[in-house]
Design a protein around this motif. Structure first.
Motif, mmCIF file in Angstrom:
data_model
loop_
_atom_site.group_PDB
_atom_site.id
_atom_site.type_symbol
_atom_site.label_atom_id
_atom_site.label_comp_id
_atom_site.label_asym_id
_atom_site.label_seq_id
_atom_site.Cartn_x
_atom_site.Cartn_y
_atom_site.Cartn_z
ATOM 1 N N ALA A 74 -16.504 -49.523 55.405
ATOM 2 C CA ALA A 74 -15.498 -48.954 54.512
ATOM 3 C C ALA A 74 -14.069 -49.168 55.011
ATOM 4 O O ALA A 74 -13.117 -48.902 54.278
ATOM 5 C CB ALA A 74 -15.748 -47.451 54.336
ATOM 6 N N ARG A 75 -13.922 -49.670 56.255
ATOM 7 C CA ARG A 75 -12.580 -49.868 56.825
ATOM 8 C C ARG A 75 -12.408 -51.347 57.159
ATOM 9 O O ARG A 75 -12.935 -51.839 58.160
ATOM 10 C CB ARG A 75 -12.387 -48.996 58.060
ATOM 11 C CG ARG A 75 -12.459 -47.495 57.771
ATOM 12 C CD ARG A 75 -12.475 -46.686 59.059
ATOM 13 N NE ARG A 75 -11.329 -47.023 59.889
ATOM 14 C CZ ARG A 75 -11.350 -47.029 61.222
ATOM 15 N NH1 ARG A 75 -12.475 -46.760 61.871
ATOM 16 N NH2 ARG A 75 -10.261 -47.315 61.907
ATOM 17 N N ARG A 76 -11.650 -52.042 56.334
ATOM 18 C CA ARG A 76 -11.477 -53.489 56.486
ATOM 19 C C ARG A 76 -10.920 -53.871 57.860
ATOM 20 O O ARG A 76 -11.270 -54.928 58.407
ATOM 21 C CB ARG A 76 -10.543 -53.990 55.375
ATOM 22 C CG ARG A 76 -10.335 -55.497 55.344
ATOM 23 C CD ARG A 76 -9.333 -55.865 54.264
ATOM 24 N NE ARG A 76 -9.863 -55.573 52.943
ATOM 25 C CZ ARG A 76 -10.379 -56.483 52.129
ATOM 26 N NH1 ARG A 76 -10.424 -57.751 52.515
ATOM 27 N NH2 ARG A 76 -10.852 -56.149 50.950
ATOM 28 N N GLU A 77 -10.068 -53.010 58.428
ATOM 29 C CA GLU A 77 -9.442 -53.361 59.703
ATOM 30 C C GLU A 77 -10.440 -53.424 60.857
ATOM 31 O O GLU A 77 -10.137 -53.972 61.926
ATOM 32 C CB GLU A 77 -8.325 -52.372 60.045
ATOM 33 C CG GLU A 77 -8.775 -50.947 60.372
ATOM 34 C CD GLU A 77 -8.911 -50.060 59.143
ATOM 35 O OE1 GLU A 77 -8.966 -48.834 59.331
ATOM 36 O OE2 GLU A 77 -8.961 -50.599 58.015
ATOM 37 N N THR A 78 -11.644 -52.861 60.649
ATOM 38 C CA THR A 78 -12.659 -52.915 61.710
ATOM 39 C C THR A 78 -13.592 -54.111 61.571
ATOM 40 O O THR A 78 -14.408 -54.349 62.466
ATOM 41 C CB THR A 78 -13.523 -51.632 61.708
ATOM 42 O OG1 THR A 78 -14.367 -51.621 60.539
ATOM 43 C CG2 THR A 78 -12.656 -50.385 61.740
ATOM 44 N N TRP A 79 -13.507 -54.855 60.499
ATOM 45 C CA TRP A 79 -14.441 -55.954 60.276
ATOM 46 C C TRP A 79 -14.278 -57.023 61.359
ATOM 47 O O TRP A 79 -13.159 -57.327 61.790
ATOM 48 C CB TRP A 79 -14.217 -56.587 58.907
ATOM 49 C CG TRP A 79 -14.526 -55.666 57.760
ATOM 50 C CD1 TRP A 79 -15.019 -54.396 57.817
ATOM 51 C CD2 TRP A 79 -14.351 -55.971 56.368
ATOM 52 N NE1 TRP A 79 -15.165 -53.877 56.553
ATOM 53 C CE2 TRP A 79 -14.762 -54.822 55.638
ATOM 54 C CE3 TRP A 79 -13.896 -57.077 55.664
ATOM 55 C CZ2 TRP A 79 -14.734 -54.767 54.249
ATOM 56 C CZ3 TRP A 79 -13.865 -57.027 54.278
ATOM 57 C CH2 TRP A 79 -14.277 -55.874 53.572
ATOM 58 N N LEU A 80 -15.401 -57.591 61.750
ATOM 59 C CA LEU A 80 -15.389 -58.608 62.802
ATOM 60 C C LEU A 80 -15.140 -59.983 62.180
ATOM 61 O O LEU A 80 -16.062 -60.765 61.931
ATOM 62 C CB LEU A 80 -16.705 -58.588 63.583
ATOM 63 C CG LEU A 80 -16.851 -59.625 64.712
ATOM 64 C CD1 LEU A 80 -15.649 -59.627 65.634
ATOM 65 C CD2 LEU A 80 -18.134 -59.372 65.478
ATOM 66 N N THR A 81 -13.876 -60.258 61.936
ATOM 67 C CA THR A 81 -13.473 -61.573 61.449
ATOM 68 C C THR A 81 -13.118 -62.463 62.639
ATOM 69 O O THR A 81 -12.882 -61.974 63.750
ATOM 70 C CB THR A 81 -12.260 -61.459 60.523
ATOM 71 O OG1 THR A 81 -11.163 -60.908 61.280
ATOM 72 C CG2 THR A 81 -12.556 -60.547 59.331
ATOM 73 N N ILE A 82 -13.050 -63.752 62.402
ATOM 74 C CA ILE A 82 -12.633 -64.669 63.468
ATOM 75 C C ILE A 82 -11.209 -64.340 63.909
ATOM 76 O O ILE A 82 -10.897 -64.378 65.107
ATOM 77 C CB ILE A 82 -12.750 -66.127 62.985
ATOM 78 C CG1 ILE A 82 -14.224 -66.490 62.753
ATOM 79 C CG2 ILE A 82 -12.122 -67.089 63.989
ATOM 80 C CD1 ILE A 82 -14.444 -67.880 62.198
ATOM 81 N N LYS A 83 -10.346 -63.975 62.966
ATOM 82 C CA LYS A 83 -8.971 -63.619 63.303
ATOM 83 C C LYS A 83 -8.929 -62.427 64.249
ATOM 84 O O LYS A 83 -8.192 -62.430 65.245
ATOM 85 C CB LYS A 83 -8.182 -63.310 62.032
ATOM 86 C CG LYS A 83 -6.740 -62.905 62.297
ATOM 87 C CD LYS A 83 -6.010 -62.611 60.992
ATOM 88 C CE LYS A 83 -4.567 -62.180 61.261
ATOM 89 N NZ LYS A 83 -3.850 -61.882 59.990
ATOM 90 N N PRO A 117 -20.269 -64.335 54.357
ATOM 91 C CA PRO A 117 -19.273 -63.640 53.534
ATOM 92 C C PRO A 117 -19.476 -62.127 53.617
ATOM 93 O O PRO A 117 -20.599 -61.635 53.696
ATOM 94 C CB PRO A 117 -19.555 -64.147 52.112
ATOM 95 C CG PRO A 117 -20.327 -65.408 52.297
ATOM 96 C CD PRO A 117 -21.115 -65.238 53.558
ATOM 97 N N ALA A 118 -18.347 -61.384 53.629
ATOM 98 C CA ALA A 118 -18.434 -59.919 53.645
ATOM 99 C C ALA A 118 -19.005 -59.421 52.325
ATOM 100 O O ALA A 118 -18.657 -59.934 51.254
ATOM 101 C CB ALA A 118 -17.046 -59.318 53.879
ATOM 102 N N GLU A 119 -19.885 -58.432 52.385
ATOM 103 C CA GLU A 119 -20.474 -57.904 51.161
ATOM 104 C C GLU A 119 -19.416 -57.271 50.265
ATOM 105 O O GLU A 119 -19.504 -57.333 49.037
ATOM 106 C CB GLU A 119 -21.542 -56.867 51.512
ATOM 107 C CG GLU A 119 -22.764 -57.453 52.200
ATOM 108 C CD GLU A 119 -23.829 -56.404 52.469
ATOM 109 O OE1 GLU A 119 -23.651 -55.252 51.989
ATOM 110 O OE2 GLU A 119 -24.825 -56.723 53.145
ATOM 111 N N GLN A 120 -18.393 -56.658 50.872
ATOM 112 C CA GLN A 120 -17.367 -55.960 50.095
ATOM 113 C C GLN A 120 -16.303 -56.905 49.553
ATOM 114 O O GLN A 120 -15.582 -56.561 48.619
ATOM 115 C CB GLN A 120 -16.687 -54.880 50.974
ATOM 116 C CG GLN A 120 -17.638 -53.797 51.460
ATOM 117 C CD GLN A 120 -18.410 -54.223 52.717
ATOM 118 O OE1 GLN A 120 -18.315 -55.374 53.173
ATOM 119 N NE2 GLN A 120 -19.185 -53.308 53.261
ATOM 120 N N ASP A 121 -16.175 -58.097 50.145
ATOM 121 C CA ASP A 121 -15.169 -59.067 49.718
ATOM 122 C C ASP A 121 -15.682 -60.456 50.077
ATOM 123 O O ASP A 121 -15.547 -60.884 51.226
ATOM 124 C CB ASP A 121 -13.823 -58.777 50.396
ATOM 125 C CG ASP A 121 -12.710 -59.691 49.903
ATOM 126 O OD1 ASP A 121 -13.015 -60.704 49.244
ATOM 127 O OD2 ASP A 121 -11.533 -59.394 50.178
#
Length: 306
Positions: A74-83, A117-121
């Motif tokens: 629910a918190r995009r800032e915690t997602w484990l992206t490459i960035k 791909p992220a399920e939410q986006d």
């Protein structure tokens, strides 16, 4: 970090001081236990050594596992992206963006991580450590906590030593806040980094020291370059060049060709013990913080370092 900030991360007063660990009278015994456990983790598996044992490679796997434990969908800032992974990697300054991209691709192809791909986006791609990576990390963490259990048998480290997956997940989630401290302490250990920055360097160093501790000629060792290279999946030339660099740093003396007589100098023993003590200090800090996080608020009993 200031002590107050470190205590905030620990959820209260610290249990162990770094100085007490590095000056512990049983440190050599703890070192032997750690070397045995660490080498057992990688012996006979040169592919994993080549994949993970080097500073940039290890940190990609390690930090990805830590950040994944703190993901909140629910918190995009915690997602484990490459960035985000690259942002945390920048604390250590040990790998370029391009290098990280290549390492991620190798970890994915080896089944240690997925990129989906992220399920939410669906426009965003998320890194996800696989169970293979998590199982390896539980083994890795148990090896690094084992020397603490030797030095401090009065403390209970069973949750990590017995590979409790729930405790491990919370331990890694709490580790996120400790990354800046871990980075600053690692970067203060140039002798450790000399080995850590070379492929298979950490296991070659561990094999060198364990062999010396077991030989009648202690503190000297015989580590034939060809044998060590074959065991850990690197060339004899790579092993020789690594030990030549260690000799230039006054860590060893090479007395015969081929690695058949390597003298371990006092600086090497002392610097290895300092690096090991740093690791134990950090692991105990996070372990205590994890235990405190699992306790009801009214049951917490702070322990202090005098």
């Amino acid at each position: 970090m200031e002590r107050a900030e470190i205590e905030r991360l620990a959820g209260g007063p610290l249990r162990l001081a770094y100085e007490d660990i590095v000056n512990h009278p049983r440190l050599a015994e703890a070192r032997k236990v750690f070397l045995d456990r660490f080498l057992a983790l990688y012996s006979g598996d040169p592919y994993t050594v080549r994949l993970l044992i080097e500073s940039g490679r290890f940190l990609v796997y390690h930090i990805a596992g830590v950040l994944d434990a703190g993901v909140d969908p629910a918190r995009r800032e915690t997602w484990l992206t490459i960035k985000r992974l690259k942002q945390e990697m920048s604390l250590f300054g040990l790998a370029s963006d391009r290098h990280i991209d290549g390492l991620i691709a190798r970890l994915c192809s080896a089944g240690f991580m997925d990129l989906e791909p992220a399920e939410q986006d669906r426009r965003m791609r998320i890194l996800k450590p696989t169970e293979k990576l998590k199982a390896h990390d539980r083994d890795w963490l148990a090896a690094h906590v084992a020397p603490l259990a030797v030095l401090y048998p009065e403390h209970d480290y069973r949750a990590i030593m017995h590979h409790d997956p729930q405790f491990h997940a919370l331990y890694r989630r709490i580790s996120i806040g400790v990354l800046p401290l871990a980075a600053s302490l690692l970067l203060s250990l140039p002798d450790t980094l000399l080995f850590f920055n070379h492929a298979a360097g950490a296991v070659v160093q561990a094999e060198l020291l364990r062999t010396a501790m077991m030989m009648s000629a202690y503190p000297d060792a015989a580590v034939p370059y060809a044998d060590v290279g074959r065991r850990f999946g690197v060339s004899p030339t790579h092993v020789r060049q690594l030990l030549i660099a260690a000799e230039a740093a006054d860590l060893v003396r090479l007395h015969t060709r081929g690695g058949r007589h390597v003298q371990i100098l006092p600086r090497q023993w002392a610097s290895y013990d300092r690096g090991m003590a740093v690791g134990m200090y950090l692991h105990d800090l996070v372990y205590v913080a994890t235990e405190r996080a699992l306790q009801p608020a009214d049951a917490r009993r702070p322990t202090t370092v005098e």
